[in-house]
Design an enzyme around this catalytic site. Structure first.
Site, PDB file in Angstrom:
ATOM      1  N   LYS A  48       0.618  -1.106  -0.082  1.00 23.24           N
ATOM      2  CA  LYS A  48      -0.028   0.037  -0.146  1.00 23.24           C
ATOM      3  C   LYS A  48       0.933   1.064   0.064  1.00 23.24           C
ATOM      4  O   LYS A  48       0.335   2.320  -0.290  1.00 23.24           O
ATOM      5  CB  LYS A  48      -0.787   0.154   1.293  1.00 23.24           C
ATOM      6  CG  LYS A  48      -1.575  -1.008   1.253  1.00 23.24           C
ATOM      7  CD  LYS A  48      -2.635  -1.060   2.735  1.00 23.24           C
ATOM      8  CE  LYS A  48      -3.098  -2.252   3.130  1.00 23.24           C
ATOM      9  NZ  LYS A  48      -3.645  -2.129   4.327  1.00 23.24           N
ATOM     10  N   GLY A  49       1.938   1.108   0.317  1.00 23.12           N
ATOM     11  CA  GLY A  49       2.926   2.296   0.415  1.00 23.12           C
ATOM     12  C   GLY A  49       3.013   3.356  -0.283  1.00 23.12           C
ATOM     13  O   GLY A  49       3.257   4.473  -0.082  1.00 23.12           O
ATOM     14  N   GLU A 104       7.350   2.592  -6.105  1.00 22.22           N
ATOM     15  CA  GLU A 104       7.479   2.263  -4.586  1.00 22.22           C
ATOM     16  C   GLU A 104       7.900   3.126  -3.666  1.00 22.22           C
ATOM     17  O   GLU A 104       8.557   4.258  -4.070  1.00 22.22           O
ATOM     18  CB  GLU A 104       8.545   0.922  -4.850  1.00 22.22           C
ATOM     19  CG  GLU A 104       8.890   0.521  -3.398  1.00 22.22           C
ATOM     20  CD  GLU A 104       7.902  -0.364  -2.588  1.00 22.22           C
ATOM     21  OE1 GLU A 104       7.022   0.220  -2.503  1.00 22.22           O
ATOM     22  OE2 GLU A 104       7.937  -1.470  -2.363  1.00 22.22           O
ATOM     23  N   ASP A 105       7.455   2.908  -2.577  1.00 21.70           N
ATOM     24  CA  ASP A 105       7.347   4.061  -1.467  1.00 21.70           C
ATOM     25  C   ASP A 105       9.030   3.929  -1.140  1.00 21.70           C
ATOM     26  O   ASP A 105       9.523   5.221  -1.079  1.00 21.70           O
ATOM     27  CB  ASP A 105       6.780   3.666  -0.348  1.00 21.70           C
ATOM     28  CG  ASP A 105       7.050   2.428   0.384  1.00 21.70           C
ATOM     29  OD1 ASP A 105       7.770   1.583  -0.282  1.00 21.70           O
ATOM     30  OD2 ASP A 105       6.153   2.074   1.444  1.00 21.70           O
ATOM     31  N   ASP A 108      14.527  -0.495   0.529  1.00 24.41           N
ATOM     32  CA  ASP A 108      15.562  -0.462   1.580  1.00 24.41           C
ATOM     33  C   ASP A 108      16.573  -1.573   1.502  1.00 24.41           C
ATOM     34  O   ASP A 108      17.857  -1.123   1.264  1.00 24.41           O
ATOM     35  CB  ASP A 108      14.396  -1.124   2.686  1.00 24.41           C
ATOM     36  CG  ASP A 108      15.180  -1.157   3.982  1.00 24.41           C
ATOM     37  OD1 ASP A 108      16.049  -0.365   4.222  1.00 24.41           O
ATOM     38  OD2 ASP A 108      14.611  -2.018   5.006  1.00 24.41           O
ATOM     39  N   VAL A 158      10.871   5.300   8.883  1.00 27.40           N
ATOM     40  CA  VAL A 158      10.141   6.415   8.679  1.00 27.40           C
ATOM     41  C   VAL A 158       8.854   6.090   8.373  1.00 27.40           C
ATOM     42  O   VAL A 158       8.610   5.064   7.935  1.00 27.40           O
ATOM     43  CB  VAL A 158      10.759   7.105   7.567  1.00 27.40           C
ATOM     44  CG1 VAL A 158      12.103   7.698   7.886  1.00 27.40           C
ATOM     45  CG2 VAL A 158      11.105   6.400   6.031  1.00 27.40           C
ATOM     46  N   ASP A 164       4.008   3.585   6.685  1.00 24.69           N
ATOM     47  CA  ASP A 164       3.411   3.118   7.745  1.00 24.69           C
ATOM     48  C   ASP A 164       4.197   2.217   8.734  1.00 24.69           C
ATOM     49  O   ASP A 164       5.294   1.785   8.483  1.00 24.69           O
ATOM     50  CB  ASP A 164       2.090   2.347   7.588  1.00 24.69           C
ATOM     51  CG  ASP A 164       2.523   0.834   7.116  1.00 24.69           C
ATOM     52  OD1 ASP A 164       3.506   0.475   6.141  1.00 24.69           O
ATOM     53  OD2 ASP A 164       2.058   0.015   7.805  1.00 24.69           O
ATOM     54  N   ARG A 170       0.343   6.715   7.825  1.00 28.60           N
ATOM     55  CA  ARG A 170       0.274   6.806   6.179  1.00 28.60           C
ATOM     56  C   ARG A 170      -0.184   8.220   5.725  1.00 28.60           C
ATOM     57  O   ARG A 170       0.100   8.688   4.637  1.00 28.60           O
ATOM     58  CB  ARG A 170      -0.390   5.783   5.621  1.00 28.60           C
ATOM     59  CG  ARG A 170      -0.030   4.172   5.782  1.00 28.60           C
ATOM     60  CD  ARG A 170      -0.910   3.505   4.582  1.00 28.60           C
ATOM     61  NE  ARG A 170      -0.684   2.073   4.924  1.00 28.60           N
ATOM     62  CZ  ARG A 170       0.351   1.151   4.429  1.00 28.60           C
ATOM     63  NH1 ARG A 170       1.531   1.715   3.897  1.00 28.60           N
ATOM     64  NH2 ARG A 170       0.449  -0.016   5.014  1.00 28.60           N
TER      65      ARG A 170
HETATM   66  P1  IMP Z   1      13.126  -4.139   0.726  1.00 29.93           P
HETATM   67  O1  IMP Z   1      12.584  -5.540  -0.250  1.00 29.93           O
HETATM   68  O2  IMP Z   1      14.094  -4.629   1.873  1.00 29.93           O
HETATM   69  O3  IMP Z   1      13.631  -2.912  -0.267  1.00 29.93           O
HETATM   70  O4  IMP Z   1      11.947  -3.614   1.440  1.00 29.93           O
HETATM   71  C1  IMP Z   1      11.077  -2.741   1.028  1.00 29.93           C
HETATM   72  C2  IMP Z   1       9.839  -2.539   1.607  1.00 29.93           C
HETATM   73  O5  IMP Z   1      10.032  -2.548   3.194  1.00 29.93           O
HETATM   74  C3  IMP Z   1       9.155  -1.283   1.499  1.00 29.93           C
HETATM   75  O6  IMP Z   1       8.182  -1.312   0.363  1.00 29.93           O
HETATM   76  C4  IMP Z   1       8.418  -0.909   2.774  1.00 29.93           C
HETATM   77  O7  IMP Z   1       6.936  -1.715   2.765  1.00 29.93           O
HETATM   78  C5  IMP Z   1       9.136  -1.593   3.844  1.00 29.93           C
HETATM   79  N1  IMP Z   1      10.027  -0.562   4.428  1.00 29.93           N
HETATM   80  C6  IMP Z   1      11.343  -0.554   4.487  1.00 29.93           C
HETATM   81  N2  IMP Z   1      11.865   0.512   5.227  1.00 29.93           N
HETATM   82  C7  IMP Z   1      10.802   1.212   5.825  1.00 29.93           C
HETATM   83  C8  IMP Z   1      10.494   2.362   6.475  1.00 29.93           C
HETATM   84  O8  IMP Z   1      11.416   2.993   7.163  1.00 29.93           O
HETATM   85  N3  IMP Z   1       9.461   2.858   6.557  1.00 29.93           N
HETATM   86  C9  IMP Z   1       8.101   2.242   6.189  1.00 29.93           C
HETATM   87  N4  IMP Z   1       8.407   1.040   5.437  1.00 29.93           N
HETATM   88  C10 IMP Z   1       9.444   0.446   4.937  1.00 29.93           C
HETATM   89 MG    MG Z   2       5.992  -1.320   0.691  1.00 30.98          MG
END
Ligand code: IMP
Ligand code: MG
Length: 191
Positions: A48-49, A104-105, A108, A158, A164, A170
């Site tokens: 949803k982000g 994407e939000d 990470d 964050v 969220d 959100r």
């Molecule tokens: P990745 O696969 O490790 O890049 O994870 C990405 C997902 O983790 C994002 O789509 C977010 O849903 C979640 N995420 C990672 N860090 C944060 C944060 O600081 N705040 C909120 N969601 C996060």
């Molecule tokens: Mg996400």
């Protein structure tokens, strides 16, 4: 004020303010408008982000665009390193020949985006690019992975502008640091 930060001791300093976000989203929209001058990109939002960012970004692109959404969930932390995500809601449209921009939000570790890009590439689109509002600093290879980047962010959770914790925050206009239990217990709730 709608979307204003809540008076909540869990919320820390503003990491990216609403004005700064607005300006950067306009810049990203202009960049995409130039890059897709002769095409109709399909914006694929990751629920949803990404929903707030995508709504603003779509309106900053001065081209016809189409939108669709996917929902995914990462497997538990033990399998996370494999980059396997579960698709909870798939696309409605056929990607054959389409110019896809994944929205994407935050990137990470980048595992979710890497998995999704692989999965979408298998459906014979013309192209797949990635656009993230936030990109975690110091993570290897994210610079190459994410073509359109809003802001670098340091480590630390964050919230706001779509992001969220446990489905909260959100709706905040700003992107704000979320204090973990340790931070919150350390006495300072300034900022
Ligand atoms: P990745 O696969 O490790 O890049 O994870 C990405 C997902 O983790 C994002 O789509 C977010 O849903 C979640 N995420 C990672 N860090 C944060 C944060 O600081 N705040 C909120 N969601 C996060
Ligand atoms: Mg996400």
């Amino acid at each position: 004020m709608t979307g204003a930060r809540e008076d909540d001791p869990r919320l820390g300093e503003i990491v990216v303010g609403a004005d700064e976000i607005r300006r950067r989203v306009v810049e990203l929209g202009a960049e995409i408008t130039r890059d897709y001058a002769d095409r109709t990109p399909l914006l694929v939002g990751i629920l949803k982000g990404a929903f707030v960012f995508m709504a603003d970004l779509a309106r900053s692109i001065d081209r016809p665009v189409e939108v669709d959404f996917m929902a995914v969930s990462s497997y538990g932390s033990s399998t996370r390193t494999s980059g396997v995500v579960r698709i909870l809601k798939d696309l409605d449209v056929d990607l054959g020949g389409r110019d896809v921009i994944l929205i994407e939000d935050i990137a990470d570790s980048g595992l979710t985006l890497r998995y999704l890009r692989r999965s979408l590439m298998a459906r014979q689109p013309a192209s797949v690019e990635i656009c993230c509002l936030l990109v975690r600093e110091g993570v290897p290879d994210l610079q190459d992975l994410v073509r359109y980047q809003g802001f670098p962010v340091p480590p630390g959770w964050v919230v706001g502008y779509g992001l969220d914790v446990g489905e909260r925050y959100r709706h905040l206009d700003d992107i704000v640091a979320y204090k973990t239990h340790e931070d919150a217990g350390s006495g300072s709730v300034a900022g």
